[in-house]
Scaffold this active site. Sequence first.
Site, PDB file in Angstrom:
ATOM      1  CG  LEU A  10      -2.051  -1.152   1.237  1.00  0.00           C
ATOM      2  CD1 LEU A  10      -2.906  -1.096   2.589  1.00  0.00           C
ATOM      3  CD2 LEU A  10      -3.084  -0.613  -0.062  1.00  0.00           C
ATOM      4  CG  ASP A  28       2.810  15.253   9.865  1.00  0.00           C
ATOM      5  OD1 ASP A  28       2.658  16.257   9.415  1.00  0.00           O
ATOM      6  OD2 ASP A  28       3.391  14.114   9.695  1.00  0.00           O
TER       7      ASP A  28
HETATM    8  P1  AMP Z   1       2.222   5.918   6.925  1.00  0.00           P
HETATM    9  O1  AMP Z   1       3.577   4.967   7.035  1.00  0.00           O
HETATM   10  O2  AMP Z   1       1.245   5.645   7.743  1.00  0.00           O
HETATM   11  O3  AMP Z   1       2.721   7.481   6.360  1.00  0.00           O
HETATM   12  O4  AMP Z   1       1.881   5.072   5.468  1.00  0.00           O
HETATM   13  C1  AMP Z   1       2.637   5.246   4.265  1.00  0.00           C
HETATM   14  C2  AMP Z   1       1.388   4.920   3.007  1.00  0.00           C
HETATM   15  O5  AMP Z   1       0.658   3.764   3.172  1.00  0.00           O
HETATM   16  C3  AMP Z   1       0.418   5.904   3.065  1.00  0.00           C
HETATM   17  O6  AMP Z   1       0.990   7.200   2.342  1.00  0.00           O
HETATM   18  C4  AMP Z   1      -0.972   5.406   2.481  1.00  0.00           C
HETATM   19  O7  AMP Z   1      -0.796   5.422   0.996  1.00  0.00           O
HETATM   20  C5  AMP Z   1      -0.742   4.033   2.995  1.00  0.00           C
HETATM   21  N1  AMP Z   1      -1.623   3.512   4.105  1.00  0.00           N
HETATM   22  C6  AMP Z   1      -1.201   3.955   5.252  1.00  0.00           C
HETATM   23  N2  AMP Z   1      -2.186   3.559   6.077  1.00  0.00           N
HETATM   24  C7  AMP Z   1      -3.156   3.148   5.589  1.00  0.00           C
HETATM   25  C8  AMP Z   1      -4.297   2.447   5.544  1.00  0.00           C
HETATM   26  N3  AMP Z   1      -4.821   2.100   6.959  1.00  0.00           N
HETATM   27  N4  AMP Z   1      -5.082   2.347   4.538  1.00  0.00           N
HETATM   28  C9  AMP Z   1      -4.787   2.430   3.452  1.00  0.00           C
HETATM   29  N5  AMP Z   1      -3.464   2.719   3.142  1.00  0.00           N
HETATM   30  C10 AMP Z   1      -2.669   2.917   4.048  1.00  0.00           C
END
Ligand code: AMP
Length: 351
Positions: free
Chosen positions: A98, A209
């Site tokens: 994702l 943030d």
């Molecule tokens: P993060 O580490 O939380 O910044 O997540 C990195 C990327 O993963 C984000 O920019 C989203 O594109 C994807 N992502 C994170 N959490 C979710 C979620 N709960 N559902 C769908 N995509 C997610």
Amino acid sequence: MFFFRLFFCCCRQGNSGEETWTTRKETNKTIENTSGKGRSNLQKETESRGSTKIVTTPTRTTVSPVTIFPTRELLERNREKAQAHTNSEKEWEDVKFLGVGVFGYVRLLRNVKTEEFLAFKEVKCKPTTFPSEELIESIIHSQLDHENVIRLFFWRKVGQTLFMYLEYANGGSLGDLKEALAEHDALRYFEQLREGVDFLHSRGVVHRDIKPDNLLLTEDEVLKIADLGLCSIFVWRGVEVPQRGFVGTQNYMAPEIFTGRSYRGPPVDMWACGVVLFNMLTAGLPWRRAISNDNNYVLWVHRKKKIFSRKLWNTIEGLSSLSLLKRLLAVDPSERDSNWLQLPRQENTHQ
Ligand code: AMP
């Protein structure tokens, strides 16, 4: 020692290519002014104006803070959910990647029997503190149960790696939108953002943030606030405590953060919501960079009269949006705060 970690923030970098500022050192000094004006007033005044229902509400409830302590009850509840997942591990298939954050990746899991989805986030913990900042983030996040905040169902810690099992948002993020939204859609998302932010504040949590990349969407166009990696607690034993340090993503950071002095938590999120609203309405920012050599930014922050010097302002047609933006981007944080409580509410059409 643990108390000094109360106002922690996790040192992380944003993944959007924008600079994310963080600091580790925080203080637990309390301030006298709890600024609780009107927060307990839940009275709602609903007016119907033509077909649009406007509700004028001081929305914040009395703050009932989450705990940052790994209480037995919380750990037990988490252990049960993690165990149930382990028992059905074979039913979960790894569907796709994702995204990636600074400290790990996020993958999509699907239960072949129930067709449920989970976002599975892996975070490498910094070994320096116990409990680690990432574990405290999970403890806080697991207590936040709101439609406009991504849910953390449970977590597992294996060695120095933390695995978070999150609600999956299947519609990308506001950061993926390349064009300006119609005012009606922008205000609808803004209303959901405000619901989520209000909820966080009602639990004594300031996100720090808020930005389009951290605002995930579902296919039903429900906005979900994600990534609590920089969140902080701003209420301790019923008293509001100040925040310190350069925390956030530069273009969404309120001016008081740059002063080097302590600042109040909630108004920082309100400012960021203002920048997000501007971004939804124009696909740009009110200034190129929130930095002292950017003329648009300097004019906004240092002149008392608001000057819409950037051409993008002209693309915002709705007077109500302009007035909303002016109130959210008030340089004085106390003005921002009292404006926030008085903002008219649009009916949330997704509900
Ligand atoms: P993060 O580490 O939380 O910044 O997540 C990195 C990327 O993963 C984000 O920019 C989203 O594109 C994807 N992502 C994170 N959490 C979710 C979620 N709960 N559902 C769908 N995509 C997610």
